[in-house]
Motif scaffolding. Structure first.
Motif, PDB file in Angstrom:
ATOM      1  N   THR A   9       0.840  -1.199   0.000  1.00 52.54           N
ATOM      2  CA  THR A   9       0.000   0.000   0.000  1.00 52.54           C
ATOM      3  C   THR A   9       0.876   1.251   0.000  1.00 52.54           C
ATOM      4  O   THR A   9       0.373   2.352  -0.142  1.00 52.54           O
ATOM      5  N   GLN A  10       2.186   1.063   0.127  1.00 50.88           N
ATOM      6  CA  GLN A  10       3.163   2.156   0.119  1.00 50.88           C
ATOM      7  C   GLN A  10       4.075   2.004  -1.101  1.00 50.88           C
ATOM      8  O   GLN A  10       4.263   0.896  -1.600  1.00 50.88           O
ATOM      9  N   PRO A  11       4.675   3.102  -1.574  1.00 48.85           N
ATOM     10  CA  PRO A  11       5.613   2.999  -2.698  1.00 48.85           C
ATOM     11  C   PRO A  11       6.784   2.075  -2.368  1.00 48.85           C
ATOM     12  O   PRO A  11       7.237   2.008  -1.224  1.00 48.85           O
ATOM     13  N   VAL A  12       7.249   1.363  -3.377  1.00 53.41           N
ATOM     14  CA  VAL A  12       8.408   0.476  -3.250  1.00 53.41           C
ATOM     15  C   VAL A  12       9.352   0.777  -4.418  1.00 53.41           C
ATOM     16  O   VAL A  12       9.035   1.569  -5.299  1.00 53.41           O
ATOM     17  N   ALA A  13      10.502   0.136  -4.420  1.00 54.35           N
ATOM     18  CA  ALA A  13      11.453   0.287  -5.514  1.00 54.35           C
ATOM     19  C   ALA A  13      11.653  -1.066  -6.188  1.00 54.35           C
ATOM     20  O   ALA A  13      11.806  -2.081  -5.517  1.00 54.35           O
ATOM     21  N   LEU A  14      11.652  -1.060  -7.500  1.00 55.98           N
ATOM     22  CA  LEU A  14      11.957  -2.245  -8.296  1.00 55.98           C
ATOM     23  C   LEU A  14      13.326  -2.007  -8.912  1.00 55.98           C
ATOM     24  O   LEU A  14      13.513  -1.062  -9.683  1.00 55.98           O
ATOM     25  N   LEU A  15      14.294  -2.827  -8.551  1.00 56.77           N
ATOM     26  CA  LEU A  15      15.655  -2.688  -9.049  1.00 56.77           C
ATOM     27  C   LEU A  15      15.947  -3.805 -10.046  1.00 56.77           C
ATOM     28  O   LEU A  15      16.010  -4.968  -9.671  1.00 56.77           O
ATOM     29  N   LEU A  16      16.104  -3.444 -11.288  1.00 51.83           N
ATOM     30  CA  LEU A  16      16.476  -4.397 -12.334  1.00 51.83           C
ATOM     31  C   LEU A  16      17.938  -4.118 -12.672  1.00 51.83           C
ATOM     32  O   LEU A  16      18.273  -3.529 -13.697  1.00 51.83           O
ATOM     33  N   VAL A  17      18.803  -4.516 -11.765  1.00 47.57           N
ATOM     34  CA  VAL A  17      20.232  -4.241 -11.870  1.00 47.57           C
ATOM     35  C   VAL A  17      20.950  -5.512 -12.308  1.00 47.57           C
ATOM     36  O   VAL A  17      20.826  -6.548 -11.673  1.00 47.57           O
ATOM     37  N   ALA A  18      21.680  -5.408 -13.409  1.00 45.57           N
ATOM     38  CA  ALA A  18      22.434  -6.542 -13.962  1.00 45.57           C
ATOM     39  C   ALA A  18      21.516  -7.729 -14.258  1.00 45.57           C
ATOM     40  O   ALA A  18      21.868  -8.875 -14.013  1.00 45.57           O
ATOM     41  N   VAL A  19      20.326  -7.421 -14.774  1.00 47.51           N
ATOM     42  CA  VAL A  19      19.350  -8.461 -15.095  1.00 47.51           C
ATOM     43  C   VAL A  19      19.016  -8.458 -16.585  1.00 47.51           C
ATOM     44  O   VAL A  19      19.089  -9.497 -17.244  1.00 47.51           O
ATOM     45  N   LEU A  20      18.679  -7.309 -17.115  1.00 48.89           N
ATOM     46  CA  LEU A  20      18.119  -7.247 -18.464  1.00 48.89           C
ATOM     47  C   LEU A  20      19.128  -7.556 -19.559  1.00 48.89           C
ATOM     48  O   LEU A  20      18.739  -7.917 -20.666  1.00 48.89           O
ATOM     49  N   HIS A  21      20.421  -7.458 -19.283  1.00 52.15           N
ATOM     50  CA  HIS A  21      21.371  -7.786 -20.339  1.00 52.15           C
ATOM     51  C   HIS A  21      21.441  -9.293 -20.592  1.00 52.15           C
ATOM     52  O   HIS A  21      22.051  -9.731 -21.561  1.00 52.15           O
ATOM     53  N   PHE A  22      20.791 -10.089 -19.753  1.00 53.73           N
ATOM     54  CA  PHE A  22      20.693 -11.529 -19.983  1.00 53.73           C
ATOM     55  C   PHE A  22      19.462 -11.889 -20.805  1.00 53.73           C
ATOM     56  O   PHE A  22      19.278 -13.040 -21.172  1.00 53.73           O
ATOM     57  N   VAL A  23      18.613 -10.904 -21.088  1.00 48.37           N
ATOM     58  CA  VAL A  23      17.354 -11.129 -21.789  1.00 48.37           C
ATOM     59  C   VAL A  23      17.490 -10.605 -23.221  1.00 48.37           C
ATOM     60  O   VAL A  23      17.936  -9.478 -23.436  1.00 48.37           O
ATOM     61  N   ASP A  24      17.113 -11.417 -24.188  1.00 45.44           N
ATOM     62  CA  ASP A  24      17.142 -10.983 -25.583  1.00 45.44           C
ATOM     63  C   ASP A  24      16.156  -9.847 -25.806  1.00 45.44           C
ATOM     64  O   ASP A  24      15.180  -9.692 -25.074  1.00 45.44           O
ATOM     65  N   ASP A  25      16.416  -9.058 -26.835  1.00 39.13           N
ATOM     66  CA  ASP A  25      15.513  -7.982 -27.222  1.00 39.13           C
ATOM     67  C   ASP A  25      14.280  -8.618 -27.859  1.00 39.13           C
ATOM     68  O   ASP A  25      14.209  -8.820 -29.058  1.00 39.13           O
ATOM     69  N   ASP A  26      13.331  -8.950 -27.016  1.00 40.72           N
ATOM     70  CA  ASP A  26      12.186  -9.749 -27.413  1.00 40.72           C
ATOM     71  C   ASP A  26      10.917  -9.079 -26.895  1.00 40.72           C
ATOM     72  O   ASP A  26      10.914  -8.548 -25.784  1.00 40.72           O
ATOM     73  N   PRO A  27       9.837  -9.097 -27.648  1.00 42.05           N
ATOM     74  CA  PRO A  27       8.586  -8.500 -27.161  1.00 42.05           C
ATOM     75  C   PRO A  27       8.131  -9.078 -25.817  1.00 42.05           C
ATOM     76  O   PRO A  27       7.542  -8.371 -25.006  1.00 42.05           O
ATOM     77  N   LEU A  28       8.413 -10.353 -25.567  1.00 38.79           N
ATOM     78  CA  LEU A  28       8.016 -10.942 -24.282  1.00 38.79           C
ATOM     79  C   LEU A  28       8.779 -10.319 -23.113  1.00 38.79           C
ATOM     80  O   LEU A  28       8.243 -10.189 -22.020  1.00 38.79           O
ATOM     81  N   ALA A  29      10.022  -9.932 -23.349  1.00 38.44           N
ATOM     82  CA  ALA A  29      10.794  -9.274 -22.297  1.00 38.44           C
ATOM     83  C   ALA A  29      10.172  -7.923 -21.944  1.00 38.44           C
ATOM     84  O   ALA A  29      10.037  -7.576 -20.773  1.00 38.44           O
ATOM     85  N   TYR A  30       9.770  -7.174 -22.967  1.00 38.47           N
ATOM     86  CA  TYR A  30       9.110  -5.890 -22.729  1.00 38.47           C
ATOM     87  C   TYR A  30       7.804  -6.093 -21.969  1.00 38.47           C
ATOM     88  O   TYR A  30       7.470  -5.328 -21.065  1.00 38.47           O
ATOM     89  N   GLN A  31       7.058  -7.129 -22.327  1.00 41.90           N
ATOM     90  CA  GLN A  31       5.806  -7.425 -21.626  1.00 41.90           C
ATOM     91  C   GLN A  31       6.061  -7.782 -20.166  1.00 41.90           C
ATOM     92  O   GLN A  31       5.318  -7.362 -19.277  1.00 41.90           O
ATOM     93  N   ALA A  32       7.107  -8.569 -19.908  1.00 47.81           N
ATOM     94  CA  ALA A  32       7.418  -8.977 -18.530  1.00 47.81           C
ATOM     95  C   ALA A  32       7.771  -7.769 -17.675  1.00 47.81           C
ATOM     96  O   ALA A  32       7.275  -7.632 -16.544  1.00 47.81           O
TER      97      ALA A  32
END
Length: 62
Positions: free
Chosen positions: A8-31
């Motif tokens: 119910t309070q703001p949080v932080a989502l840290l995607l640090v050193a994660v996305l470079h393991f994911v191909d440039d794929d529409p499913l990645a953008y959706q996730a």
């Protein structure tokens, strides 16, 4: 998870050193979109990834 984070309070989502393991794929953008959509209002998202080495441009020092 709800015992640790109060969604119910703001949080932080840290995607640090994660996305470079994911191909440039529409499913990645959706996730990532689904993760962001699930955040409470006022939350923050930080994204950091390593540069691609697939098409390396020579530096002046090379």
């Amino acid at each position: 998870m709800q015992e640790v984070l109060d969604f119910t309070q703001p949080v932080a989502l840290l995607l640090v050193a994660v996305l470079h393991f994911v191909d440039d794929d529409p499913l990645a953008y959706q996730a990532v979109g689904r993760l962001i959509a699930a955040l409470p209002p006022g939350s923050f998202v930080a994204v950091k990834h390593a540069p691609s080495t697939r098409s390396r441009t020579p530096c002046a020092s090379d």
